[in-house]
Write an enzyme that holds these catalytic residues in place. Structure first.
Site, mmCIF file in Angstrom:
data_model
loop_
_atom_site.group_PDB
_atom_site.id
_atom_site.type_symbol
_atom_site.label_atom_id
_atom_site.label_comp_id
_atom_site.label_asym_id
_atom_site.label_seq_id
_atom_site.Cartn_x
_atom_site.Cartn_y
_atom_site.Cartn_z
ATOM 1 N N ARG A 7 -26.500 18.609 -54.461
ATOM 2 C CA ARG A 7 -26.721 18.587 -55.905
ATOM 3 C C ARG A 7 -25.512 19.225 -56.586
ATOM 4 N NH1 ARG A 7 -31.732 20.511 -53.722
ATOM 5 N NH2 ARG A 7 -33.483 19.078 -54.131
ATOM 6 N N LYS A 44 -32.946 24.248 -54.844
ATOM 7 C CA LYS A 44 -33.952 24.553 -55.863
ATOM 8 C C LYS A 44 -34.921 25.617 -55.356
ATOM 9 C CE LYS A 44 -34.019 20.155 -58.369
ATOM 10 N NZ LYS A 44 -34.857 19.027 -58.825
ATOM 11 N N HIS A 82 -24.679 13.314 -59.173
ATOM 12 C CA HIS A 82 -25.987 12.877 -58.681
ATOM 13 C C HIS A 82 -25.933 11.450 -58.145
ATOM 14 C CE1 HIS A 82 -30.032 14.339 -58.236
ATOM 15 N NE2 HIS A 82 -30.519 13.177 -58.642
ATOM 16 N N ARG A 131 -24.884 11.684 -54.654
ATOM 17 C CA ARG A 131 -26.031 12.121 -53.844
ATOM 18 C C ARG A 131 -26.933 10.928 -53.523
ATOM 19 N NH1 ARG A 131 -29.577 16.589 -52.688
ATOM 20 N NH2 ARG A 131 -31.706 16.314 -53.449
ATOM 21 N N HIS A 153 -35.437 17.860 -50.000
ATOM 22 C CA HIS A 153 -36.666 17.443 -50.668
ATOM 23 C C HIS A 153 -37.854 18.120 -49.991
ATOM 24 C CE1 HIS A 153 -34.833 13.408 -52.267
ATOM 25 N NE2 HIS A 153 -34.564 14.447 -53.036
ATOM 26 N N TYR A 182 -35.838 5.731 -51.706
ATOM 27 C CA TYR A 182 -34.710 5.050 -51.084
ATOM 28 C C TYR A 182 -35.145 4.034 -50.031
ATOM 29 C CZ TYR A 182 -32.276 8.919 -53.271
ATOM 30 O OH TYR A 182 -31.805 9.835 -54.187
#
Length: 308
Positions: free
Chosen positions: A155, A179, A250, A253, A276, A285
């Protein structure tokens, strides 16, 4: 029985708890904005929070669509913030029930993010360095940023906050703080390793203090490179390569994830590398599902090229 309370004070208490739970500043600001707006709506209607019903939520969100023409994703975000806040209030017995539990918006299908083919990315990453010495140094830094973004699916905030101590050149691994301050270890390819090592030769010339806690990417004055600066440099290098794409971190990514999955089919490995927490986030994806990590990276990533 629900307790007597001031909604704004209650919001402050909730946000304080979310901060303790390591929610990002960006997320907290979004929560505060969305819930405060709803509380203002209730105050305008002289509607106590304890008396809010599903019909009131419907009226509120309908007014947002009518006045601001908000997208479905924005409405989902607002409803999610309100639902979480009111769930917390219910659990604390400030509310007798959570009316947001009974209200659902029709979910829009999530489109696959924009993509760039491998050849176009190679064109950007393998473009020749500028002729001017100062611009050459800029390119070495920017190339290292581009390679890491695509090599490891980082990120923007992750590459911006990367420290010297996070680099393991021997094992070609990065320690990433993502995150919620969650840490993960991800591999990076030989192309990225070479690019970062070349950039670090320039590093001391830019007044970089080469210590473990120092940021990897800095300005010519030795200051940490800001997120907006990184975005601008990524766009500039795409333009310099003659690529007609609005390139941003992004998007690289997304390309990392899609190219890895198309070459490996290993959904769980890519989920782990992306950081994730939920597999469904990665499933935008692909719908394929297999297992293992570094081996897949070596075999599948177009710029890994590790020495066997």
């Amino acid at each position: 029985m629900s307790k007597v309370f001031d909604p704004q004070n209650l919001l402050g208490m909730w946000l304080k708890e979310r901060k303790i739970q390591n929610q990002s500043e960006h997320t907290l600001l979004a929560y505060e904005r969305d819930v405060s707006d709803f509380l203002a709506f209730c105050e305008h209607k002289n509607l106590p929070l304890a008396d809010v019903e599903t019909a009131d939520l419907r009226e509120y969100l309908g007014s947002k669509v009518e006045r601001q023409q908000l997208s479905p994703s924005s409405l989902q975000r607002m409803l999610s913030a309100i639902r979480q806040f009111m769930k917390w209030a219910e659990q604390g017995q400030y509310l007798a029930f959570n009316p947001a539990d009974d209200y659902q918006l029709k979910r829009q299908s999530r489109p696959l993010p924009g993509m760039i083919d491998i050849e176009t990315i190679q064109q950007i990453l393998d473009q020749p360095a500028p002729e001017a010495e100062g611009q050459q140094q800029m390119w070495l830094r920017d190339k290292a940023i581009l390679e890491l973004l695509y090599s490891s699916g980082l990120r923007l905030a992750e590459v911006q906050s990367l420290r010297i101590k996070d680099l393991d050149f021997n094992r070609q691994l990065l320690r990433i703080t993502g995150k919620g301050n969650k840490t993960r270890i991800v591999p990076f390819g030989t192309k990225a390793k070479d690019a970062v090592m070349q950039w670090l030769q320039v590093y001391p010339l830019w007044q970089g203090d080469f210590v473990p806690d120092a940021h990897v990417f800095i300005t010519q004055k030795g200051n940490p490179l800001g997120a907006r600066q990184i975005e601008n440099r990524v766009k500039l290098q795409a333009q310099r390569a003659g690529v007609n794409v609005d390139l941003h971190p992004h998007l690289l990514r997304h390309c990392f994830a899609t190219h890895m999955l198309s070459n490996s089919g290993d959904l769980r490995a890519v989920q782990e590398m992306l950081g994730h927490s939920n597999l469904t986030t990665t499933q935008i994806y692909t719908h394929v599902d297999f297992d293992h990590l570094a081996q897949v990276y070596d075999q599948a990533h177009p710029r890994a090229q590790r020495t066997k």
